[in-house]
Design a protein around this motif. Structure first.
Motif, PDB file in Angstrom:
ATOM      1  N   PRO A 103       6.909  13.127  27.633  1.00 16.16           N
ATOM      2  CA  PRO A 103       6.264  11.893  27.075  1.00 16.16           C
ATOM      3  C   PRO A 103       6.018  10.705  27.986  1.00 16.16           C
ATOM      4  N   PHE A 136       3.257   7.303  24.688  1.00  9.74           N
ATOM      5  CA  PHE A 136       4.422   7.624  23.614  1.00  9.74           C
ATOM      6  C   PHE A 136       5.039   6.407  23.618  1.00  9.74           C
ATOM      7  N   GLN A 167      -1.092   0.304  17.992  1.00  4.96           N
ATOM      8  CA  GLN A 167      -1.036   1.748  17.400  1.00  4.96           C
ATOM      9  C   GLN A 167      -2.107   2.053  17.253  1.00  4.96           C
ATOM     10  N   LYS A 172       1.949   5.133  20.488  1.00  2.00           N
ATOM     11  CA  LYS A 172       2.598   5.614  19.288  1.00  2.00           C
ATOM     12  C   LYS A 172       3.692   4.592  18.926  1.00  2.00           C
ATOM     13  N   ASN A 173       4.506   4.192  19.740  1.00  2.00           N
ATOM     14  CA  ASN A 173       5.691   3.390  19.701  1.00  2.00           C
ATOM     15  C   ASN A 173       5.309   1.980  20.671  1.00  2.00           C
ATOM     16  N   GLU A 195       6.740   4.792  15.630  1.00  2.00           N
ATOM     17  CA  GLU A 195       5.610   5.699  15.058  1.00  2.00           C
ATOM     18  C   GLU A 195       5.806   5.689  13.493  1.00  2.00           C
ATOM     19  N   ASN A 196       7.004   5.999  13.128  1.00  2.00           N
ATOM     20  CA  ASN A 196       7.172   6.200  11.603  1.00  2.00           C
ATOM     21  C   ASN A 196       7.010   4.898  10.875  1.00  2.00           C
TER      22      ASN A 196
END
Length: 270
Positions: A103, A136, A167, A172-173, A195-196
């Motif tokens: 990553p 990442f 994003q 992602k983060n 990301e979530n």
């Protein structure tokens, strides 16, 4: 067995005074218990007063470093630092997609913590289009987040909105580092969007000191080290935030003017 020891990579420039860039990354890797490697993109001749000269590595040499490392090592996570110009950014982005170096943590290094632009416009546009989507974890400072999203970031909602925009650009983060250029402020608060969809603020007391060289480099390097060790990204970011705060809050006397943070200060509690 060969390559079982955890390895991390910094793709960055070398600061001759050891306060920032690759030296700060390598110190951070060492302090977090991973074996660090350095892929050199540039070098500066500097001291605690100023940078007096700079040299950018040839694109062919940068490419060769990628090939040489890929032949031998198991790099589990990597980070970028200063990438100088459009050609270097293109070279790094193109080569990173050809190797498996884990990553990628992207420290933009496009605007200083005081708001001064570090890249030419064409290099900035290349960074935004090619390297940012590979992140990442993206760790812009306040001014970099402003520039990348074209939002003023005047309140917490705008900071959160800017993270969502980053994003959408591909990161992602996202960790947006709070401003720390006001001598009257009491705290420094960073915003994290995962990301979530999880999000949170990380706050530490503001430290009045001019010993802050390498702060952003070290933060992103610690995140990289923890990701390489298999930590989840939220834990990696929290460890990095506390590490850097402790390194700033316990300064060392090196140089006459703008000194480095103290990589020896953070504890090994995590």
């Amino acid at each position: 067995m060969t390559n079982e020891y955890i390895q991390a990579l910094t793709i960055a420039g070398n600061d001759s005074d050891g306060s920032a860039g690759m030296p700060a990354d390598m110190l951070s890797f060492f302090r977090r218990g991973v074996y660090g490697m350095g892929l050199l993109t540039s070098a500066v001749s500097g001291n605690s007063y100023q940078i007096e000269a700079a040299q950018i590595m040839p694109e062919e040499f940068i490419t060769q470093q990628f090939k040489t490392l890929a032949k031998d090592f198991h790099i589990r996570a990597s980070k970028t630092g200063m990438l100088a110009n459009r050609a270097v950014i293109n070279t790094v982005a193109d080569n990173y997609q050809k190797v498996d170096f884990g990553p990628l943590v992207v420290d933009p290094v496009i605007i200083t913590k005081h708001g001064s632009m570090l890249l030419e416009q064409d290099a900035y546009e290349t960074f935004r289009e090619k390297l940012l989507p590979m992140a990442f974890v993206l760790t812009p400072n306040f001014y970099e987040a402003q520039k990348l999203t074209e939002l003023p970031l005047e309140n917490e909602k705008e900071v959160a909105d800017s993270a969502k925009l980053l994003q959408k650009l591909g990161a992602k983060n996202v960790m947006i580092k709070g401003r720390h250029d006001n001598e009257h402020q009491d705290v420094v608060s960073d915003y994290v969007l995962l990301e979530n969809g999880d999000n949170f603020w990380l706050t530490e007391p503001y430290v009045h000191t001019d010993r802050v060289n390498g702060t952003g480099d070290s933060l992103s390097a610690v995140i990289t080290a923890e990701v390489a060790k298999g930590r989840d990204v939220a834990t990696a970011i929290k460890i990095a935030k506390k590490f850097v705060h402790q390194a700033i809050a316990n300064p060392i006397d090196v140089g006459h003017k703008f000194g480095p943070i103290n990589h020896w200060a953070p504890t090994e509690e995590e």
